[in-house]
Design a protein around this motif. Structure first.
Motif, PDB file in Angstrom:
ATOM      1  N   THR B 138     -20.148  22.348  -5.517  1.00  0.00           N
ATOM      2  CA  THR B 138     -18.771  21.939  -5.796  1.00  0.00           C
ATOM      3  C   THR B 138     -18.699  21.196  -7.119  1.00  0.00           C
ATOM      4  N   TYR B 139     -17.632  21.428  -7.829  1.00  0.00           N
ATOM      5  CA  TYR B 139     -17.362  20.770  -9.105  1.00  0.00           C
ATOM      6  C   TYR B 139     -16.101  19.912  -8.965  1.00  0.00           C
ATOM      7  N   LEU B 162     -18.147  30.278  -4.361  1.00  0.00           N
ATOM      8  CA  LEU B 162     -18.431  31.170  -3.239  1.00  0.00           C
ATOM      9  C   LEU B 162     -19.019  32.460  -3.790  1.00  0.00           C
ATOM     10  N   ARG B 163     -20.260  32.701  -3.481  1.00  0.00           N
ATOM     11  CA  ARG B 163     -20.889  33.914  -3.975  1.00  0.00           C
ATOM     12  C   ARG B 163     -20.547  35.076  -3.059  1.00  0.00           C
ATOM     13  N   TYR B 170     -14.580  30.863  -7.515  1.00  0.00           N
ATOM     14  CA  TYR B 170     -14.489  29.402  -7.457  1.00  0.00           C
ATOM     15  C   TYR B 170     -13.103  29.092  -6.907  1.00  0.00           C
ATOM     16  N   ILE B 171     -13.059  28.492  -5.735  1.00  0.00           N
ATOM     17  CA  ILE B 171     -11.767  28.127  -5.138  1.00  0.00           C
ATOM     18  C   ILE B 171     -11.399  26.747  -5.657  1.00  0.00           C
ATOM     19  N   ILE B 172     -10.192  26.616  -6.188  1.00  0.00           N
ATOM     20  CA  ILE B 172      -9.768  25.366  -6.798  1.00  0.00           C
ATOM     21  C   ILE B 172      -8.692  24.707  -5.937  1.00  0.00           C
ATOM     22  N   LYS B 189      -7.856  30.127  -8.246  1.00  0.00           N
ATOM     23  CA  LYS B 189      -9.283  30.412  -8.209  1.00  0.00           C
ATOM     24  C   LYS B 189      -9.736  31.063  -9.498  1.00  0.00           C
ATOM     25  N   LEU B 190     -11.047  31.024  -9.680  1.00  0.00           N
ATOM     26  CA  LEU B 190     -11.663  31.715 -10.809  1.00  0.00           C
ATOM     27  C   LEU B 190     -12.576  32.774 -10.231  1.00  0.00           C
TER      28      LEU B 190
END
Lengths: 164, 408
Positions: B138-139, B162-163, B170-172, B189-190
């Protein structure tokens, strides 16, 4: 019908050092205030300019209880030779009263347009608000919130994030 | 005969007794305040038994004065949470506070969560930092609270990696404890491609969500009805990011390009504007909330004059490219001037500037719009400004973590 105080004699007599203005509260009480103190109020300043001297100025929006305190405030702030620190301390004591009285002071300061008193009381209210959650603010001021479910959700999300 | 004055005095004493009892309630911190000491002038006593909070009837200009004081004094975090708290008290307070608070573009401040979706300040970089937690993938994005690079910040956003079989997401989210897509705190998300060379940042809501054109320059929007149909929480492409090796291959700094779907290239020209979301849309709504506050005056007037919808920039999307580092012969390395905000050399570090208009020859723009770089083992600074938002910036920085191009 009311037993008014002796008419202010300052207007005619050059030997009287201070001109007094008479004010009448909504509940019929009369107060005397030095002109210098009265000029703290823009409302009174306008009335004095319009030469309402001689008769008490009616103030239907302010009760005697509050007007007495307002007169006290204005007189103090018109006093010469009071240093800033003492005045600040005096102000702090002046607003060290119940919430409801602060509210009355605000309304009076607004109606009478007394910038110093308005500034002081608004700061007091802001202090009452700071540090509280929305719920605590509502309880403190007894305010009902009528948000829609969506707005509630939004508020909840905002506050959760802000208090994170 | 007893003077009228003394009669009044007796009555007042009596009423004083009643109202003193009323004040006992006030001492407990909340109060029903009886107005029993109001007396009308015709000498009959009227006791106002309405047990209504006096504060609820505070004149609007006074309430506004108080709320303005709070907004002004609580200019930094954590105290700024008091501004948000006031906006959550009731509709009246909310309307006033939302009108007082200016967008980050104008004020340089982040206030409500929606600030994270709005363009950054025009004339200065908003300083943030990102902390990486490897154990939970997590970031965390924070707003820096002081000039020093210590880790004392206001939490803004979290992203969890999430791979997936063919890509990485990447869920933001606004809430680090709730990172699910279905949650109301989901922001976007990214997503990377399989090779980790191309990324797309998706916004959970469309770029022009909540933003409206106003008829006049007055900044107070009284009644608001959304014209477009209900908007589902979805995936609206916001940024397209691509990485390439430069001509030196992996020995040189990689090349980065970001295309911002919803921001016109003209936004960085004098007088240019960028779309400003004004509120989060709830996907469960059939109709939209009746209050929406559109703060960017320039955007509003521009679009009214051009008649152009804000969601489809017809003059080309904004393209950002990473600023070319200079080769430092003495130090034998590639250098960028990060002005002290980046202290550890890393291939991830970058500065993004606007790319010259396609087909127009010209030197690289000098104005750094996004800067990202390492300051510690798992800590990176992120500085951004107009016309991009914190969300877009965060997404772009996340891609820098993820890309496989030119890794040491």
């Amino acid at each position: 019908m009311s037993s008014s105080p002796p008419p202010s004699s300052a207007a005619a007599s050059p030997s009287c050092p201070k001109k007094m203005i008479a004010l009448r509260s909504s509940d019929g009480e009369t107060f005397e205030i030095e002109e210098a103190a009265a000029l703290q109020s823009k409302t009174l300043e306008n009335m004095i300019d319009e030469d309402c001297a001689g008769t008490p100025i009616p103030l239907p929006n302010v009760t005697g209880k509050i007007l007495a305190k307002v007169v006290e405030f204005c007189s103090k702030h018109a006093e010469p030779g009071v240093d800033d620190e003492s005045l600040r301390a005096w102000d702090a004591e002046f607003v060290n009263v119940e919430q409801a009285t602060v509210f009355d002071y605000i309304l009076a300061a607004n109606f009478l347009e007394i910038p110093t008193l308005l500034n002081l009381t608004c700061n007091v209210v802001a202090d009452m608000i700071r540090g509280k959650t929305p719920d605590e603010i509502r309880k403190f001021f007894n305010i009902k919130s009528i948000f829609s479910p969506e707005e509630e959700e939004e508020v909840r999300r905002e506050n959760h994030w802000a208090f994170e | 005969m007893a003077s009228f004055k003394s009669i009044i005095q007796d009555v007042k004493d009596e009423i004083g007794n009643i109202s003193r009892k009323g004040f006992d309630h006030v001492k407990f911190g909340y109060g029903l305040r009886s107005r029993s000491h109001r007396v009308v002038q015709d000498s009959s006593v009227v006791v106002d038994a309405l047990k209504q909070s006096c504060w609820a009837s505070m004149p609007p200009e006074l309430l506004r004065d108080v709320l303005m004081r709070i907004e002004k004094s609580e200019s930094t975090w954590p105290p700024r949470k008091n501004v948000v708290a006031c906006a959550g008290v009731c509709r009246n307070w909310r309307e006033i506070m939302k009108e007082i608070v200016k967008t980050p573009e104008v004020s340089g401040k982040l206030t409500f969560p929606i600030s994270l979706k709005q363009p950054g300040p025009r004339d200065s970089l908003l300083q943030c930092y990102i902390k990486r937690n490897r154990s939970n993938q997590t970031y965390y994005l924070y707003l820096s609270l002081d000039q020093a690079l210590n880790e004392d910040g206001k939490f803004l956003l979290a992203a969890r990696k999430l791979r997936r079989p063919t890509c990485t997401d990447y869920i933001i989210s606004l809430n680090p404890d709730d990172m699910s897509k279905g949650s109301s705190t989901y922001i976007g998300k990214l997503r990377s491609n399989f090779l980790g060379t191309k990324f797309t940042a998706f916004d959970a809501q469309p770029p022009s969500a909540g933003s409206r054109v106003m008829k006049s320059r007055s900044t107070r929007l009284v009644n608001f009805k959304q014209v477009s149909p209900k908007v589902p929480a979805g995936n609206y492409p916001a940024v397209h990011i691509s990485y390439e090796l430069n001509v030196l291959g992996s020995r040189g700094p990689r090349r980065m390009q970001c295309v911002l779907d919803a921001i016109p290239a003209s936004s960085i020209e004098p007088g240019g504007v960028a779309p400003t979301q004004t509120e989060f849309m709830s996907s469960t709504l059939d109709t939209f909330p009746s209050f929406s506050f559109f703060r960017s005056k320039s955007t509003r007037v521009e679009n009214l004059e051009s008649g152009r919808p804000m969601s489809a920039p017809k003059d080309g999307m904004l393209v950002l490219k990473n600023k070319s580092p200079r080769w430092h012969e003495q130090l034998q390395c590639w250098c960028l001037n990060f002005h002290g905000r980046v202290t550890v050399a890393s291939v991830k570090n970058f500065q993004l500037v606007a790319s010259p208009e396609q087909g127009v020859a010209g030197t690289e723009h000098e104005n750094v719009i996004l800067q990202f770089g390492k300051v510690g083992k798992d800590v990176f600074t992120m500085d951004y400004q107009y016309p991009i938002s914190a969300f877009q910036s965060f997404a772009i920085c996340l891609s820098s973590f993820d890309t496989r191009i030119a890794c040491e």
